[in-house]
Design an enzyme around this catalytic site. Structure first.
Site, PDB file in Angstrom:
ATOM      1  N   CYS A 169       0.808  -1.223   0.000  1.00 50.71           N
ATOM      2  CA  CYS A 169       0.000   0.000   0.000  1.00 50.71           C
ATOM      3  C   CYS A 169       0.838   1.269   0.000  1.00 50.71           C
ATOM      4  CB  CYS A 169      -0.909   0.030   1.235  1.00 50.71           C
ATOM      5  SG  CYS A 169      -1.759  -1.503   1.561  1.00 50.71           S
ATOM      6  N   HIS A 179      -4.854   7.248   5.252  1.00 53.41           N
ATOM      7  CA  HIS A 179      -4.799   5.946   4.578  1.00 53.41           C
ATOM      8  C   HIS A 179      -6.124   5.198   4.751  1.00 53.41           C
ATOM      9  CE1 HIS A 179      -3.116   2.359   2.873  1.00 53.41           C
ATOM     10  NE2 HIS A 179      -3.287   1.653   3.978  1.00 53.41           N
ATOM     11  N   HIS A 181      -9.707   0.612  -2.224  1.00 47.85           N
ATOM     12  CA  HIS A 181      -8.272   0.569  -1.930  1.00 47.85           C
ATOM     13  C   HIS A 181      -7.533   0.148  -3.188  1.00 47.85           C
ATOM     14  CE1 HIS A 181      -4.546   0.332  -0.074  1.00 47.85           C
ATOM     15  NE2 HIS A 181      -4.779  -0.487   0.951  1.00 47.85           N
TER      16      HIS A 181
END
Length: 211
Positions: free
Chosen positions: A13, A153, A189
């Site tokens: 990520c 995030h 995501h």
């Protein structure tokens, strides 16, 4: 004709953020005048989905997709995977001015840290997040009171969102000017592309960006 540093990074990520900060550091060190940086990812394949299913990180709301990606929601149950790309052109300031480039934002600083705790779970005290924010502020020369926007995030997981929120509060205190959101409520995501897309979102709100 791009003959400067040219390589790829894969850090899940954080991939795009690593790429952007590394590109900025190449320019800061005088190793390049212009860098293309960011990330792209297309993880919607069986092995990509299977890994996150095994970690129990994905939302189960397949029958109600409008409520599936809900960062910080009391009933959040995991994230929705997406695909995409976000790429920036970073350029040394005087070089950009000289060629009359349109400048959308100024990169001030950033930081790399690691929780060194668990593969997917954040540290219970949010120490890695706090350290990263503090080091990014120090690198940029910006006081915490000057920050008015954080693109978090926040992926919509139970523990991740909470620990990140607590770390943000710990770092920035009760700043009435601070606004926090997560674009993953709209994009899902994007894994390796997440930081690239979110850097573009930060620039679009016309703020200086810390990564």
């Amino acid at each position: 004709g791009w003959m400067g540093p040219n390589y790829s990074i894969s850090t899940a990520c954080a991939t795009s953020n690593f790429c952007i900060l590394n590109a900025a550091n190449h320019i800061r060190r005088g190793e390049a005048d212009v860098m293309l940086c960011g990330g792209s990812d297309a993880p919607l394949i069986p092995i990509g989905l299977g890994g996150f299913v095994a970690c129990r990180a994905l939302s189960q709301r397949n029958s109600d997709p409008t409520k599936a990606s809900r960062p910080w929601d009391m009933d959040r149950d995991g994230f929705v995977m997406g695909e995409g790309a976000g790429v920036l052109v970073l350029e040394e300031l005087e070089h950009a001015k000289q060629r009359g480039a349109t400048i959308y934002a100024e990169f001030l600083g950033g930081s790399f840290t690691c929780d060194a705790y668990h593969m997917t779970e954040p540290h219970p005290e949010g120490t890695g997040i706090t350290l990263c924010i503090e080091k990014a502020l120090a690198d940029s020369g910006v006081a915490r009171e000057e920050i008015n926007y954080v693109n978090a995030h926040a992926t919509s997981t139970q523990s991740g969102d909470l620990k990140e929120y607590e770390a943000i509060v710990r770092c920035f205190g009760q700043n009435p000017q601070l606004r926090v959101n997560s674009t993953k409520s709209m994009t899902g995501h994007l894994i390796g592309a997440a930081g690239g897309i979110e850097a573009v979102a930060c620039i679009q709100v016309r703020s200086s960006c810390l990564l």
